[in-house]
Design a protein around this motif. Sequence first.
Motif, PDB file in Angstrom:
ATOM      1  N   ALA A  66       0.812  -1.213   0.000  1.00 20.96           N
ATOM      2  CA  ALA A  66       0.000   0.000   0.000  1.00 20.96           C
ATOM      3  C   ALA A  66       0.846   1.265   0.000  1.00 20.96           C
ATOM      4  O   ALA A  66       0.435   2.288  -0.542  1.00 20.96           O
ATOM      5  CB  ALA A  66      -0.931  -0.010   1.223  1.00 20.96           C
ATOM      6  N   SER A  67       2.029   1.251   0.602  1.00 21.16           N
ATOM      7  CA  SER A  67       2.845   2.451   0.706  1.00 21.16           C
ATOM      8  C   SER A  67       4.316   2.067   0.701  1.00 21.16           C
ATOM      9  O   SER A  67       4.674   0.896   0.661  1.00 21.16           O
ATOM     10  CB  SER A  67       2.491   3.221   1.990  1.00 21.16           C
ATOM     11  N   ARG A  68       5.148   3.065   0.748  1.00 23.61           N
ATOM     12  CA  ARG A  68       6.590   2.851   0.735  1.00 23.61           C
ATOM     13  C   ARG A  68       7.087   2.532   2.149  1.00 23.61           C
ATOM     14  O   ARG A  68       6.756   3.216   3.106  1.00 23.61           O
ATOM     15  CB  ARG A  68       7.284   4.107   0.199  1.00 23.61           C
ATOM     16  N   HIS A  69       7.914   1.479   2.233  1.00 20.16           N
ATOM     17  CA  HIS A  69       8.485   1.082   3.519  1.00 20.16           C
ATOM     18  C   HIS A  69      10.004   1.035   3.389  1.00 20.16           C
ATOM     19  O   HIS A  69      10.534   0.448   2.441  1.00 20.16           O
ATOM     20  CB  HIS A  69       7.960  -0.285   3.954  1.00 20.16           C
ATOM     21  N   GLU A  70      10.684   1.648   4.329  1.00 23.02           N
ATOM     22  CA  GLU A  70      12.148   1.694   4.314  1.00 23.02           C
ATOM     23  C   GLU A  70      12.681   1.130   5.620  1.00 23.02           C
ATOM     24  O   GLU A  70      12.210   1.483   6.714  1.00 23.02           O
ATOM     25  CB  GLU A  70      12.632   3.129   4.115  1.00 23.02           C
ATOM     26  N   TYR A  71      13.685   0.278   5.499  1.00 21.58           N
ATOM     27  CA  TYR A  71      14.233  -0.398   6.681  1.00 21.58           C
ATOM     28  C   TYR A  71      15.747  -0.248   6.703  1.00 21.58           C
ATOM     29  O   TYR A  71      16.420  -0.321   5.671  1.00 21.58           O
ATOM     30  CB  TYR A  71      13.873  -1.898   6.664  1.00 21.58           C
ATOM     31  N   ARG A  72      16.276  -0.053   7.901  1.00 21.61           N
ATOM     32  CA  ARG A  72      17.715   0.064   8.082  1.00 21.61           C
ATOM     33  C   ARG A  72      18.280  -1.226   8.665  1.00 21.61           C
ATOM     34  O   ARG A  72      17.543  -2.116   9.094  1.00 21.61           O
ATOM     35  CB  ARG A  72      18.039   1.243   9.004  1.00 21.61           C
ATOM     36  N   VAL A  73      19.593  -1.303   8.684  1.00 18.70           N
ATOM     37  CA  VAL A  73      20.270  -2.472   9.228  1.00 18.70           C
ATOM     38  C   VAL A  73      19.990  -2.588  10.721  1.00 18.70           C
ATOM     39  O   VAL A  73      19.892  -1.580  11.430  1.00 18.70           O
ATOM     40  CB  VAL A  73      21.791  -2.364   8.979  1.00 18.70           C
ATOM     41  N   ARG A  74      19.855  -3.823  11.185  1.00 18.86           N
ATOM     42  CA  ARG A  74      19.674  -4.039  12.623  1.00 18.86           C
ATOM     43  C   ARG A  74      20.866  -3.457  13.385  1.00 18.86           C
ATOM     44  O   ARG A  74      22.014  -3.687  13.041  1.00 18.86           O
ATOM     45  CB  ARG A  74      19.585  -5.533  12.923  1.00 18.86           C
ATOM     46  N   GLY A  75      20.575  -2.711  14.430  1.00 21.05           N
ATOM     47  CA  GLY A  75      21.636  -2.132  15.240  1.00 21.05           C
ATOM     48  C   GLY A  75      22.326  -0.952  14.607  1.00 21.05           C
ATOM     49  O   GLY A  75      23.445  -0.602  15.004  1.00 21.05           O
ATOM     50  N   ALA A  76      21.697  -0.317  13.607  1.00 21.92           N
ATOM     51  CA  ALA A  76      22.336   0.791  12.900  1.00 21.92           C
ATOM     52  C   ALA A  76      22.648   1.959  13.826  1.00 21.92           C
ATOM     53  O   ALA A  76      23.607   2.707  13.609  1.00 21.92           O
ATOM     54  CB  ALA A  76      21.443   1.258  11.753  1.00 21.92           C
ATOM     55  N   LYS A  77      21.866   2.148  14.859  1.00 22.55           N
ATOM     56  CA  LYS A  77      22.114   3.240  15.801  1.00 22.55           C
ATOM     57  C   LYS A  77      23.079   2.847  16.910  1.00 22.55           C
ATOM     58  O   LYS A  77      23.727   3.705  17.512  1.00 22.55           O
ATOM     59  CB  LYS A  77      20.786   3.699  16.423  1.00 22.55           C
ATOM     60  N   VAL A  78      23.193   1.555  17.157  1.00 24.09           N
ATOM     61  CA  VAL A  78      24.019   1.095  18.274  1.00 24.09           C
ATOM     62  C   VAL A  78      25.470   0.887  17.859  1.00 24.09           C
ATOM     63  O   VAL A  78      26.398   1.243  18.603  1.00 24.09           O
ATOM     64  CB  VAL A  78      23.444  -0.222  18.846  1.00 24.09           C
ATOM     65  N   TYR A  79      25.683   0.325  16.672  1.00 27.65           N
ATOM     66  CA  TYR A  79      27.042  -0.018  16.240  1.00 27.65           C
ATOM     67  C   TYR A  79      27.998   1.181  16.240  1.00 27.65           C
ATOM     68  O   TYR A  79      29.134   1.069  16.728  1.00 27.65           O
ATOM     69  CB  TYR A  79      27.011  -0.657  14.858  1.00 27.65           C
ATOM     70  N   PRO A  80      27.612   2.345  15.707  1.00 34.58           N
ATOM     71  CA  PRO A  80      28.543   3.488  15.757  1.00 34.58           C
ATOM     72  C   PRO A  80      28.915   3.891  17.180  1.00 34.58           C
ATOM     73  O   PRO A  80      30.066   4.270  17.444  1.00 34.58           O
ATOM     74  CB  PRO A  80      27.770   4.595  15.044  1.00 34.58           C
ATOM     75  N   ILE A  81      27.957   3.838  18.092  1.00 32.85           N
ATOM     76  CA  ILE A  81      28.243   4.201  19.483  1.00 32.85           C
ATOM     77  C   ILE A  81      29.229   3.213  20.097  1.00 32.85           C
ATOM     78  O   ILE A  81      30.183   3.597  20.774  1.00 32.85           O
ATOM     79  CB  ILE A  81      26.926   4.248  20.293  1.00 32.85           C
ATOM     80  N   VAL A  82      28.998   1.919  19.834  1.00 28.41           N
ATOM     81  CA  VAL A  82      29.912   0.891  20.346  1.00 28.41           C
ATOM     82  C   VAL A  82      31.305   1.063  19.749  1.00 28.41           C
ATOM     83  O   VAL A  82      32.324   0.934  20.444  1.00 28.41           O
ATOM     84  CB  VAL A  82      29.352  -0.513  20.039  1.00 28.41           C
ATOM     85  N   GLY A  83      31.376   1.387  18.453  1.00 29.31           N
ATOM     86  CA  GLY A  83      32.669   1.598  17.817  1.00 29.31           C
ATOM     87  C   GLY A  83      33.413   2.772  18.401  1.00 29.31           C
ATOM     88  O   GLY A  83      34.627   2.699  18.644  1.00 29.31           O
ATOM     89  N   ALA A  84      32.699   3.901  18.621  1.00 28.83           N
ATOM     90  CA  ALA A  84      33.347   5.068  19.217  1.00 28.83           C
ATOM     91  C   ALA A  84      33.832   4.767  20.633  1.00 28.83           C
ATOM     92  O   ALA A  84      34.928   5.194  21.038  1.00 28.83           O
ATOM     93  CB  ALA A  84      32.369   6.239  19.229  1.00 28.83           C
ATOM     94  N   ALA A  85      33.040   4.029  21.375  1.00 28.54           N
ATOM     95  CA  ALA A  85      33.456   3.640  22.729  1.00 28.54           C
ATOM     96  C   ALA A  85      34.689   2.750  22.693  1.00 28.54           C
ATOM     97  O   ALA A  85      35.596   2.886  23.534  1.00 28.54           O
ATOM     98  CB  ALA A  85      32.305   2.932  23.438  1.00 28.54           C
ATOM     99  N   ALA A  86      34.753   1.844  21.709  1.00 27.27           N
ATOM    100  CA  ALA A  86      35.921   0.970  21.584  1.00 27.27           C
ATOM    101  C   ALA A  86      37.180   1.777  21.304  1.00 27.27           C
ATOM    102  O   ALA A  86      38.254   1.497  21.845  1.00 27.27           O
ATOM    103  CB  ALA A  86      35.689  -0.047  20.476  1.00 27.27           C
TER     104      ALA A  86
END
Length: 398
Positions: free
Chosen positions: A9-29
């Motif tokens: 019925a409409s447009r659906h867009e999906y991002r990678v699982r953990g897309a918001k968490v991985y950068p934070i974990v990487g910066a912390a590492a």
Amino acid sequence: MSSLQPTVASRHEYRVRGAKVYPIVGAAAIGILIPIFYLAGGVQAALLSGLALVVIVGLLVFYCQRSRLVLDDSQLQVTTLLQNRTVPLSEVDGIRTYRTRYSTYKVICVKGRGRALQFTNFAIDDAFREWLQGLPDLDLRDRDHVLAEIAADQELGSTPEERLQALSRAKWINIGACVMAAAAGCGYVFGGEAWRGWCYAALILAPVAALFLLYRSPLLYTMFKRKSDPRVETSVLLMIGGMGLLFRSMSVNFVSSSELVRYTAGVLVVFLFAFYRPAAKSKQVAGALLAVLLFGVFYAWGAVVGLDRMKDPTPVETYEVTVTGKHYSSGRSTTYYLSLERWGPFNGPVHSMEVSSSLYHEVNAGDAICIALHAGMLHAAWYEPVECPAYPVSSPSQ
């Protein structure tokens, strides 16, 4: 089956699982590990490790920001780090289920020979799952097609029911052949000399039996099939035959095995030629051909070594040799070795021979053991420890 595709019925867009968490974990590492590397190795170690971490985290952030799965009323778009692919919904064929050793996942197949689309890394919602449920199950479709072909084959019986019962009989035939091959493998590896020749012949014939079944009844037997395929899997026979022959050959001590390489290559070529066509019909051709190559190497080497170890008319030479030391190597299994003085064909100062665990623990440096040297039916000389005979034997210097 209907060719109609489920609508969106409409447009659906999906991002990678953990897309918001991985950068934070990487910066912390980066913040945690760089000081640790600095304390452990100084400024240079901190700079090099920091640069590597920044590159890795940067690629991870770029992957998370770039990757998208987009579904609308006309097309499906998958964007990852290295590709951007758009497929019209009219070209979507259906879904397949793949099973690995540790997981199960689904892919979206495209009509023709287009590469399947993977979506398991994306955080999909109920709308996408509902669209997936409307797609044809290609595994079920293939299964029904094979069963329909079996039911229509008049050579398998006079009625569809009798023809489908032939599939059940084929399963029992395959099970019986596998049990016989496994028993032959146990007899060949662990049994006495009286039975070893018969067990060797049975293992040699195991892939031949599989090949006969594959070419005689291709509707009933196959190789490297999907779980949903109702036909009988015959690759187990290849594996049992190859592994049984290989296990026995692994503990053989050769003076030089180079003479066996050309025989092994010849057997391998025949093996690959025989099983190429059945393997090429698999849904995963590359994996099937690789497995056939692996089983073929096991089978060819084990068969050639087993033939070389058969009794030949050349007299056996027996040597009495002094043990100069012993050692072992460990990993998944433990292999034991005795270090020996010069003897027979070996002129080096130290020579190691693989032995059983019992013999390894029975003898010590300075003890004498007897070694039988065989010419080999294929002229690849091999040797083994034996009980010392009552009559005089050759000394190492002779």
